[in-house]
Design a protein around this motif. Structure first.
Motif, PDB file in Angstrom:
ATOM      1  N   THR A   8       1.483   3.230  -4.481  1.00  0.00           N
ATOM      2  CA  THR A   8       1.101   3.239  -3.063  1.00  0.00           C
ATOM      3  C   THR A   8       0.453   1.916  -2.674  1.00  0.00           C
ATOM      4  O   THR A   8       0.744   1.348  -1.610  1.00  0.00           O
ATOM      5  CB  THR A   8       0.137   4.408  -2.778  1.00  0.00           C
ATOM      6  N   GLU A   9      -0.423   1.393  -3.545  1.00  0.00           N
ATOM      7  CA  GLU A   9      -1.066   0.105  -3.251  1.00  0.00           C
ATOM      8  C   GLU A   9      -0.045  -1.035  -3.262  1.00  0.00           C
ATOM      9  O   GLU A   9      -0.096  -1.933  -2.417  1.00  0.00           O
ATOM     10  CB  GLU A   9      -2.179  -0.161  -4.266  1.00  0.00           C
TER      11      GLU A   9
ATOM     12  N   ARG B 157       3.081  -0.761  -2.503  1.00  0.00           N
ATOM     13  CA  ARG B 157       3.863  -0.612  -1.278  1.00  0.00           C
ATOM     14  C   ARG B 157       3.152  -1.246  -0.097  1.00  0.00           C
ATOM     15  O   ARG B 157       3.762  -1.919   0.728  1.00  0.00           O
ATOM     16  CB  ARG B 157       4.096   0.877  -0.994  1.00  0.00           C
ATOM     17  N   ALA B 158       1.842  -0.999  -0.027  1.00  0.00           N
ATOM     18  CA  ALA B 158       1.073  -1.541   1.096  1.00  0.00           C
ATOM     19  C   ALA B 158       1.123  -3.061   1.114  1.00  0.00           C
ATOM     20  O   ALA B 158       1.201  -3.686   2.171  1.00  0.00           O
ATOM     21  CB  ALA B 158      -0.371  -1.052   1.021  1.00  0.00           C
TER      22      ALA B 158
ATOM     23  N   GLY C 262       1.846  -6.566   5.385  1.00  0.00           N
ATOM     24  CA  GLY C 262       0.902  -6.301   4.307  1.00  0.00           C
ATOM     25  C   GLY C 262       0.293  -7.591   3.777  1.00  0.00           C
ATOM     26  O   GLY C 262       0.904  -8.651   3.827  1.00  0.00           O
TER      27      GLY C 262
ATOM     28  N   THR D 116       8.879   7.786   5.393  1.00  0.00           N
ATOM     29  CA  THR D 116       7.908   7.214   4.452  1.00  0.00           C
ATOM     30  C   THR D 116       8.306   7.575   3.025  1.00  0.00           C
ATOM     31  O   THR D 116       9.101   8.491   2.787  1.00  0.00           O
ATOM     32  CB  THR D 116       6.502   7.754   4.729  1.00  0.00           C
TER      33      THR D 116
ATOM     34  N   ASP E  17       7.008   2.672   5.065  1.00  0.00           N
ATOM     35  CA  ASP E  17       5.706   2.195   4.607  1.00  0.00           C
ATOM     36  C   ASP E  17       5.808   1.299   3.374  1.00  0.00           C
ATOM     37  O   ASP E  17       4.825   1.094   2.661  1.00  0.00           O
ATOM     38  CB  ASP E  17       4.774   3.373   4.303  1.00  0.00           C
TER      39      ASP E  17
END
Length: 806
Positions: free
Chosen positions: A445-446, A448-449, A455, A666, A702
């Motif tokens: 998840t991190e 991806r961000a 980002g 997402t 995302d």
């Protein structure tokens, strides 16, 4: 001293020695000073200090035991590892209940056992030493023992346990000094090399060697160089030779003559691998092997003898005549099941080479099968696809030799067997579902961000997260089960009448196809590999250009050129097999060098159902249950022309479906969708990561949806369609072993994946994929549906290089 700044410890110890008359205290100081002198290369002075300390009157039992332990360490550093064991035993007996010095003695003796290859006793000593030192509150020294325990696990083949112990110790040790960090990095690099991460491991070892060298720690510099030379001996013998010679010089400068001998043995083995195998080299190998025997270095001596024996076999094959072998004959080399895996694999490879050189090809193949069985037994302990494919490199030489013998045999059953074995170096391991890992999910998840549009990129943090995801995935334990490759008779009896299997084999500079139907087997020689390499060079960039929206005149020219190139490729790979194939559907098992071929666009295969399988064995096993195709899910990623239009149109062909588009698409939503449908279609930008193919991904709302995300799914669709450029590409890890997004889906349990190895024109993909869904929704086989939809390449039509994998 604990921080690795050994030179800085010398002067305070000398000052302490000058400021006391206490004999017992002088003995302790001299023991520590002896260690410093040994580390700085003056072994003679170190031993003199130990003898002087032992001669001091009034020494207590603990002090005497400490000095015996120090003397044992010096004997070991001088290369007489076996000779150090009695001194260690005396030290441990004298030290009794003194936890600190006894713990140190256990750790040092563990290192001695480690050098002698006695991993069981080494593990016992490191475990005992770590417990004693931790109990005494010496966290740093306990961490050193735990680090050594990790190295013991590495040598035993437990890569996951090795990383776990080393990383736990690193948190304590690395902050101490640059030298301590280099030590952690050095041994960790050997784990990475064992896992197949050659570039990363090589760079880390070289960096450690430089860190030691800049501080004039020649012995440690040499140890890092020797580790690098050993690791690269098979795949880069020239680098191994240069590095081992440097290690030998540095060991000599540090007074470590026995270690210099071991480095010279690796350099000589590299010479033999490079073809420098004249009588003088063979005699030198014999002499060095005997010297290693004297040092009780059984496995280094065994490996040198094996390399020399292989060189003799190559000379015989080349007609160079016999060379006196002396004790290098194979009867003097008998590594049993307790030998390290690398020794057992080399032994099997050399025995196969010797058998082949003397015309005993059947015996050669028996040795190669046995070696691969050893590899797979170890490999099956790993559950991670990335790790399974990484370690498969250890079997590359065995598989390549088997393929070369099979091509030379002209026996279809032998060629088919080794075609299966070579392409199943990793996929023979029975996959198991990975348990859900909250840390991996959080790290992805991190990542991806960071990768999402807008980002904030942090390259250092990104590298840290990628490493952590990869290595946490490695911790997933394997099934311990290995699938036997299908036999040729087994395949023929199971093949439907309307299907032909074509196994493409590239070996010994030749390309061969074996076409198998229920009724017959046909061997087709397709010529030399160089011709195929020339035709395939630059093919993927040509496909990418032809897929672009170009002006009409340029598009016509580019696509006509591509059509000509595809026809030339087909004239070599397809036309010669068509007579044997007839009008049947085709299952292809191509060698790794053919991984990027858009088979559905080759004349002769266009319009024909074509499936590209990992192996005949895996293809047949996937057919044992009916294909699930009752429900479908569709996903449209951002910034893809006509993506929503494509999935909306395709979804209309299904009764039970769900569509995710825009902000709804997402990664979490797509993962949830994938777990509930039989057919999944994703229209999104894709990217193949050659650095780590499990980080190949599809761009969603995302951020990227990675190959590692697929591992976290509790259930996967039977059919996956990826309308995205590049994600049909695969990295050829070793030989014919592929890894990429398609492999990740198949490893997770998907029956087939329709994807492209090159860019896909959005408008052309729309037409083709809507047509594919029209047939899939009515129950058609995916390969049949794709064959009916993909048009032939012409000057007026953008190519759609979608391929059915599975």
């Amino acid at each position: 001293m604990q921080a690795g700044r050994v030179a800085a410890a010398r002067e305070p110890l000398r000052q302490a020695r000058a400021r006391t008359d206490d004999q017992a205290f002088l003995g302790s100081i001299e023991a520590s000073l002896a260690y410093v002198e040994a580390e700085l290369g003056d072994r003679v002075e170190a031993m003199r200090l130990c003898e002087q300390a032992l001669g001091r009157p009034g020494l207590g039992q603990v002090t005497r035991g400490t000095i015996h332990g120090q003397r044992a360490l010096l004997v070991m550093l001088a290369g007489d590892t076996a000779g150090a064991l009695p001194e260690f035993a005396t030290a441990i007996e004298l030290l009794g209940d003194s936890p600190v010095v006894r713990g140190r003695a256990h750790v040092n003796r563990g290192n001695a056992y480690l050098q002698l290859g006695d991993l069981r006793r080494a593990r016992t000593d490191f475990t005992e030493g770590a417990a004693l030192l931790a109990g005494a509150g010496l966290g740093v020294e306990a961490a050193m023992a735990e680090h050594n325990l990790g190295y013991t696990r590495l040598l035993a083949g437990d890569l996951v346990g090795a990383l776990r112990d080393m990383d736990r110790a690193r948190a304590v040790l690395a902050p101490l000094s640059a030298v301590a960090q280099a030590t952690c990095d050095q041994d960790r690099a050997e784990v990475l090399l064992a896992a197949g991460l050659v570039e990363e491991g090589t760079a880390a070892l070289a960096a450690s060697a430089r860190a030691y060298g800049s501080r004039r720690l020649r012995r440690r510099e040499a140890e890092a160089e020797l580790a690098l030379a050993r690791a690269r001996l098979d795949d880069a013998p020239a680098l191994a030779r240069t590095t081992a010679r440097s290690a030998s010089r540095h060991f000599g400068a540090a007074g470590a003559d026995a270690m210099a001998t071991r480095a010279r043995a690796v350099a000589l083995a590299a010479d033999l691998e490079l073809g420098r195998s004249g009588p003088r080299s063979i005699e030198a190998a014999e002499q060095l092997a005997v010297e290693l025997d004297r040092q009780d270095m059984r496995w280094p001596a065994t490996m040198l003898r094996l390399h020399a024996t292989a060189a003799l076999a190559r000379r015989r094959s080349a007609g160079a005549g016999p060379v006196r072998a002396g004790p290098l004959h194979l009867r003097h080399v008998r590594p049993g099941p307790s030998a390290p895996l690398v020794v057992r694999l080399l032994d099997r490879d050399v025995r196969a080479e010797v058998a082949a050189a003397t015309g005993r090809h059947s015996t050669a193949l028996q040795h190669l099968r046995a070696g691969l069985s050893d590899l797979h037994a170890w490999q099956s302990s790993f559950g991670s696809l990335d790790l399974q494919t990484g370690v498969s490199g250890r079997g590359l030489r065995l598989a390549a030799r088997g393929l070369a013998l099979a091509v030379g045999s002209a026996a279809p059953e032998v060629l088919f067997e080794w075609s299966e074995r070579a392409r199943m170096l990793a996929s023979r391991v029975q996959p198991v579902r990975a348990p859900e890992d909250e840390q991996i999910v959080a790290d992805l998840t991190e990542l991806r961000a960071m990768a999402a549009e807008g980002g904030r990129r942090d390259p250092e943090r990104e590298a840290e997260l990628r490493q952590r995801v990869r290595e946490r995935a490695w911790q997933h334990r394997g099934s311990g089960e290995v699938a036997d490759p299908l036999s040729l008779d087994g395949l023929r009896s199971a093949l439907p009448e309307d299907t032909a299997l074509a196994a493409y084999v590239v070996a010994a500079g030749r390309v061969v196809a074996l076409v198998v139907t229920a009724g017959e087997v046909t061997w087709v020689d397709l010529g030399v590999r160089a011709r195929v390499d020339a035709l395939l060079g630059g093919l993927l960039p040509d496909l990418d250009v032809a897929a672009a929206d170009l002006p009409d005149v340029m598009a016509g020219f580019v696509r006509a050129e591509l059509a000509d190139r595809l026809a030339s490729i087909a004239s070599v790979l397809v036309d010669p097999v068509l007579t044997a194939v007839g009008d049947r559907s085709v299952v292809l098992t191509p060698s790794g060098v053919l991984a990027g071929v858009p088979w559905t666009l080759l004349p002769g295969f266009t319009g024909r159902p074509v499936t590209v399988a990992q192996s005949a064995t895996s293809w047949l096993s996937r057919r044992t249950t009916p294909l699930r195709s009752a429900t479908a899910g569709f996903v449209a990623g951002p910034r893809v022309a006509r993506a929503e239009e494509e999935v909306t149109a395709a979804a209309k062909e299904w009764d039970d479906t769900r569509v995710l588009a825009g902000g709804d698409a997402t990664c979490a939503a797509v993962s949830a969708l994938a777990e509930t449908v039989d057919v999944l279609h994703v229209a999104a930008h894709g990217r193949h990561s050659s650095e780590n193919a499990m980080f190949s991904g599809l761009q969603l709302a995302d951020g990227p949806w990675f190959g590692y995300d697929i591992d976290q799914l509790r259930r996967v669709p039977d059919v996956v369609l990826l309308s995205a450029c590049e994600v049909g590409r695969s990295t050829v890890r070793w030989g014919d072993e592929l890894i990429g997004m398609t492999t990740a889906w198949l490893h997770a349990g998907a029956r087939c994946v329709i994807a492209s190895p090159a860019a896909v024109n959005d408008a052309a993909a729309y037409d083709v994929l809507v047509a594919v869904h029209q047939q899939l929704a009515s129950g058609a086989d995916p390969a049949v549906a794709l064959a009916a939809a993909v048009p032939a390449v012409s000057s007026g039509i953008a190519p759609v290089p979608l391929v059915c994998f599975g």
